[in-house]
Design an enzyme around this catalytic site. Structure first.
Site, PDB file in Angstrom:
ATOM      1  N   GLY A 198       1.260  -9.816  -8.372  1.00  0.00           N
ATOM      2  CA  GLY A 198       1.598  -9.719  -9.127  1.00  0.00           C
ATOM      3  C   GLY A 198       2.314  -8.011  -8.198  1.00  0.00           C
ATOM      4  O   GLY A 198       2.125  -6.673  -9.131  1.00  0.00           O
TER       5      GLY A 198
ATOM      6  N   TYR B  15       6.077  -7.363  -3.924  1.00  0.00           N
ATOM      7  CA  TYR B  15       7.252  -8.618  -4.241  1.00  0.00           C
ATOM      8  C   TYR B  15       7.420  -9.105  -5.694  1.00  0.00           C
ATOM      9  O   TYR B  15       7.278  -8.318  -6.747  1.00  0.00           O
ATOM     10  CB  TYR B  15       5.794  -9.547  -3.992  1.00  0.00           C
ATOM     11  CG  TYR B  15       5.113  -9.810  -2.254  1.00  0.00           C
ATOM     12  CD1 TYR B  15       6.445  -9.232  -1.411  1.00  0.00           C
ATOM     13  CD2 TYR B  15       4.289  -8.795  -2.305  1.00  0.00           C
ATOM     14  CE1 TYR B  15       6.787  -8.770   0.303  1.00  0.00           C
ATOM     15  CE2 TYR B  15       4.159  -7.560  -0.898  1.00  0.00           C
ATOM     16  CZ  TYR B  15       4.115  -7.885  -0.095  1.00  0.00           C
ATOM     17  OH  TYR B  15       4.604  -7.024   1.387  1.00  0.00           O
TER      18      TYR B  15
ATOM     19  N   ALA C 161      -2.257 -13.833   1.350  1.00  0.00           N
ATOM     20  CA  ALA C 161      -0.683 -14.292   0.955  1.00  0.00           C
ATOM     21  C   ALA C 161      -0.119 -15.926   0.867  1.00  0.00           C
ATOM     22  O   ALA C 161       0.039 -15.527   2.154  1.00  0.00           O
ATOM     23  CB  ALA C 161       0.424 -13.279  -0.003  1.00  0.00           C
TER      24      ALA C 161
ATOM     25  N   ARG D   2      -9.543  -4.024   5.514  1.00  0.00           N
ATOM     26  CA  ARG D   2      -9.533  -3.774   7.142  1.00  0.00           C
ATOM     27  C   ARG D   2     -10.327  -3.782   7.472  1.00  0.00           C
ATOM     28  O   ARG D   2     -10.484  -4.403   8.194  1.00  0.00           O
ATOM     29  CB  ARG D   2      -8.289  -2.314   7.190  1.00  0.00           C
ATOM     30  CG  ARG D   2      -7.178  -2.824   6.931  1.00  0.00           C
ATOM     31  CD  ARG D   2      -6.309  -1.021   6.999  1.00  0.00           C
ATOM     32  NE  ARG D   2      -6.188  -0.545   5.464  1.00  0.00           N
ATOM     33  CZ  ARG D   2      -6.130   0.245   4.509  1.00  0.00           C
ATOM     34  NH1 ARG D   2      -4.912   0.986   5.935  1.00  0.00           N
ATOM     35  NH2 ARG D   2      -6.257   1.197   3.668  1.00  0.00           N
TER      36      ARG D   2
ATOM     37  N   ARG E 144      -3.564  -9.637  -9.656  1.00  0.00           N
ATOM     38  CA  ARG E 144      -3.649  -8.456  -8.777  1.00  0.00           C
ATOM     39  C   ARG E 144      -1.690  -7.811  -8.796  1.00  0.00           C
ATOM     40  O   ARG E 144      -1.147  -8.274  -8.913  1.00  0.00           O
ATOM     41  CB  ARG E 144      -2.958  -8.965  -6.984  1.00  0.00           C
ATOM     42  CG  ARG E 144      -3.469  -7.553  -6.332  1.00  0.00           C
ATOM     43  CD  ARG E 144      -3.594  -7.876  -5.121  1.00  0.00           C
ATOM     44  NE  ARG E 144      -4.279  -6.982  -4.966  1.00  0.00           N
ATOM     45  CZ  ARG E 144      -4.796  -6.194  -3.405  1.00  0.00           C
ATOM     46  NH1 ARG E 144      -4.226  -6.681  -2.210  1.00  0.00           N
ATOM     47  NH2 ARG E 144      -5.628  -5.312  -3.262  1.00  0.00           N
TER      48      ARG E 144
ATOM     49  N   THR F 235      -2.622 -10.943   5.315  1.00  0.00           N
ATOM     50  CA  THR F 235      -1.873 -11.037   5.781  1.00  0.00           C
ATOM     51  C   THR F 235      -2.142 -10.969   7.268  1.00  0.00           C
ATOM     52  O   THR F 235      -2.188 -10.173   7.808  1.00  0.00           O
ATOM     53  CB  THR F 235      -0.215 -10.738   5.666  1.00  0.00           C
ATOM     54  OG1 THR F 235      -0.090 -11.336   4.200  1.00  0.00           O
ATOM     55  CG2 THR F 235       1.103 -11.460   6.166  1.00  0.00           C
TER      56      THR F 235
END
Ligand code: FNR
Ligand code: 8K6
Length: 347
Positions: free
Chosen positions: A175, A179, A58, A317, A226, A27
């Protein structure tokens, strides 16, 4: 030695990856105010086309699924057109790209959309405030009616279809990480008493309906998922969750998805009730392609693949810090270390 990362890998008969390094979904909150991907985002993703597969940040399936500022959408014609610029740029550079699609459920905030309701499986709120927006406390959500659940399944399928229209090679259903889809799978967020709660079979029902609706619409070969069996983010752990994931993984084993993806920030974390790390738990309960992630370097990830802990390695990252991550690793160069200040700019 990281040679095994540079072998091609066939997800199935339709999608072949040129190497085993995936860019993890990240994100970045850089879409425009209509949640349309920008040219800068297209350039950012195109620079990372060396990955065997890019998974996008996402992306909301609809308006009320937003919980962070300027996270992109995939539900308006402008958003679809914006994503087409991204997928074209990635394909032009020889890459492949899946859209990660989500609804944030109880982690949504009406600050970001019209209306005042937050939808989730049950009226259990998540403690705290929206990251970097301290004044926005999370709300107690409204439990979804069965009609609203059906509509949500349809909206997931529509967003997946929109992704294909936008030129994506497939979609990854988010998933994980607490969330909406994940909220059905944990006892702490799902206290429903109808056929979507209380038992593993019921708690897995909505996630499986989403998987099946999307598979029917775009093909299971282009559908991935996921999952976070270990609660660690936006979620309280409950040892009963294991039975839910045992059941879900069993059901998923019978479906021909493109892959399953571990949802975790650090795969060294062990969960008592899972008997160890999340990747180990999923590997033991799911026989098909698994993507590992979370705190790996190319070296440790390559080693984990050699030891058959998973099949593909997602890098998060370090990919923010190194647009040419794959090329650097392949050339044996050192990679730039990630730091949080890098989040302010799309390099
Ligand atoms: C993430 N992660 C994440 N996961 C996800 O499924 N969807 C997302 O949109 C995001 N966004 C996101 C943003 C930022 C800034 C970070 C740091 C992480 C989690 C990510 O995909 C990955 O699982 C972790 O970063 C762990 O992998 P690395 O970074 O150790 O390789
Ligand atoms: C997935 C959307 C996230 C929004 C952006 C920010 C992410 C920044 C990183 C936050 C890290 C949180 C990690 C929680 C791990 C807990 C491990 C015990």
């Amino acid at each position: 030695m990281t040679d095994n990362l540079f072998q091609p890998f066939a997800l199935n008969s339709t999608i072949e990856l040129k190497n085993r390094i995936l860019m993890a979904p990240l994100t970045r909150c850089m879409a425009d105010d209509n949640l349309v991907p920008t040219q800068a985002m297209a350039d950012y993703y195109a620079r990372r086309a060396g990955a065997g597969l890019i998974i996008t940040e996402a992306t909301q399936i609809r308006e009320d699924g937003q919980g962070y500022p300027n996270t992109p959408g995939l539900f308006t014609p402008e958003q679809i057109d914006g994503w087409r610029v991204v997928t074209d740029a990635v394909h032009k550079n020889g890459g492949k790209i899946f859209a990660q699609i989500w609804h944030t459920g109880r982690v949504s905030h009406p600050y970001f959309y019209k209306g005042d309701e937050v939808l989730a499986p049950s009226a259990v709120k998540v403690e705290g405030t929206v990251p970097r927006m301290r004044e926005l406390e999370y709300q107690t959500p409204t439990p979804m009616t069965q009609a609203q659940i059906q509509q949500m399944v349809d909206d997931f399928a529509q967003a997946a279809s929109n992704a294909i229209d936008a030129g994506f090679d497939g979609v990854e259903i988010h998933g994980a990480n607490g969330y909406l889809v994940d909220q059905f799978l944990h006892y702490s967020s799902n206290t429903r008493e109808d056929e979507f709660g209380q038992t593993p079979e019921n708690m897995a029902r909505f996630p499986l309906q989403v998987v099946d609706a999307i598979s029917d619409r775009i093909g299971s070969d282009r559908t991935a998922l996921r999952l976070s069996p270990g609660a660690y983010f936006n979620m309280e752990a409950d040892s009963r969750d294991k039975a839910v994931f045992d059941y879900l993984l069993d059901q998923l084993s019978e479906r021909q998805l493109a892959y399953l993806h571990v949802g975790i920030f650090d795969d060294a974390m062990e969960f008592d009730y899972l008997g160890g790390t999340v990747s180990r738990y999923i590997r033991q309960n799911y026989p098909h392609t698994l993507v590992g992630v979370g705190g790996f370097s190319a070296e440790t990830g390559s080693h984990a693949i050699a030891e058959d802990k998973f099949d593909l390695l997602a890098i998060g990252r370090p990919f923010i810090a190194n647009p040419n991550y794959v090329e650097r690793v392949q050339a044996g160069e050192t990679v730039v270390e990630y730091s949080e200040e890098m989040l302010t700019q799309l390099v």
